[in-house]
Motif scaffolding. Structure first.
Motif, PDB file in Angstrom:
ATOM      1  N   LYS A   1       4.260   7.493   7.378  1.00 53.79           N
ATOM      2  CA  LYS A   1       2.738   8.878   7.236  1.00 53.79           C
ATOM      3  C   LYS A   1       1.556   7.949   7.296  1.00 53.79           C
ATOM      4  N   TYR A   2       1.291   6.493   6.782  1.00 56.70           N
ATOM      5  CA  TYR A   2       0.204   6.108   6.925  1.00 56.70           C
ATOM      6  C   TYR A   2       0.478   4.935   6.924  1.00 56.70           C
TER       7      TYR A   2
ATOM      8  N   SER B   1       1.189  -1.325  -0.174  1.00 55.06           N
ATOM      9  CA  SER B   1       0.207   0.096  -0.148  1.00 55.06           C
ATOM     10  C   SER B   1       1.283   1.321   0.036  1.00 55.06           C
TER      11      SER B   1
ATOM     12  N   SER C   1       0.638   3.741  -2.962  1.00 54.88           N
ATOM     13  CA  SER C   1       0.671   5.378  -2.887  1.00 54.88           C
ATOM     14  C   SER C   1       1.269   6.491  -3.054  1.00 54.88           C
TER      15      SER C   1
ATOM     16  N   THR D   1       0.209   1.294   8.132  1.00 50.68           N
ATOM     17  CA  THR D   1      -0.829   0.626   8.930  1.00 50.68           C
ATOM     18  C   THR D   1      -0.179  -1.415   9.599  1.00 50.68           C
TER      19      THR D   1
ATOM     20  N   HIS E   1       5.744   7.412   2.522  1.00 51.02           N
ATOM     21  CA  HIS E   1       4.574   6.891   2.709  1.00 51.02           C
ATOM     22  C   HIS E   1       4.327   5.575   4.140  1.00 51.02           C
TER      23      HIS E   1
END
Length: 217
Positions: A81-82, A25, A29, A84, A78
């Motif tokens: 920051k994102y 992911s 992105s 998961t 990313h």
């Protein structure tokens, strides 16, 4: 319990966690932000390789190899920051509890980035104190440097490397462990038993849970 190995070295992605979605992911992105295009599917052959090699592959698909470093750094941003949380694989807590109780040295040497390892260990409440990521080596896996670095940090001398077990799910990491003069133990999250044994695994288990059960028998 009588354990023959003097220490246990662990890869991270595919051994401790299933982190495919976390990484892919972030690649997706970052790729979209940089090129405004959809990313190619992830090729299994690149499992366990460094993020820089993977970035180079994704860029090569659209003829943008010159932007490899840019994609690599953006993906790392990313990923943080994102972030998961990856899925914890079976047997990790049982294994680390056992090794802590028995006072047997253990740690992680991964081709993943330090920040991803740190975030994952924190969120999953894992008991790993000695952890190395891709920034810690001049030559990442399949070079043996990662596992030699970890073994030395855990207090092992070169002549003791033959008494260490290394848990790996990738051919890249299995070759690194073998080249370090250690015992690669295969975990079946990516490759077949035949493929892992051909790369050098002396034993193969579905997950760490079965390896743990094998050792405490």
């Amino acid at each position: 319990m009588k354990l023959q190995p003097k220490g246990f070295l662990f890869d991270f992605d595919g051994v401790i966690v299933n982190s495919f979605n976390s990484h892919y992911s972030a690649w997706t992105s970052a790729f979209k932000e940089l090129f405004n295009k959809e990313i190619a599917p992830f090729p299994k052959i690149h499992t366990g390789k460094t993020p820089l090699i993977i970035a180079e592959y994704f860029c090569s698909v659209i003829g943008k190899e010159h932007q490899t470093e840019e994609l690599y750094h953006l993906k790392d941003e990313h990923l943080d920051k994102y972030f998961t949380i990856p899925e914890l694989l079976p047997g990790v807590h049982e294994f680390t509890d056992l090794l802590s109780e028995e006072n047997i040295p253990y740690g992680i040497a991964s081709n993943a980035t330090k920040q991803f390892l740190k975030n994952s260990i924190h969120h999953l409440n894992l008991n790993f104190k000695t952890v190395f990521g891709v920034q810690d080596y001049e030559k990442p896996k399949p070079d043996p440097e990662a596992y030699k670095t970890l073994a030395k940090a855990l207090g092992f001398k070169k002549e003791e490397f033959k008494d260490l077990w290394v848990f790996e799910d990738s051919l890249t990491g299995t070759k690194a462990a073998k080249a370090a003069g250690m015992n690669p133990i295969g975990i079946l999250t990516q490759y077949s038993e035949a493929e892992l044994k051909e790369a050098g695994s002396i034993l193969v288990f579905p997950t760490l849970l079965e390896a743990y059960q094998y050792l405490v028998k």
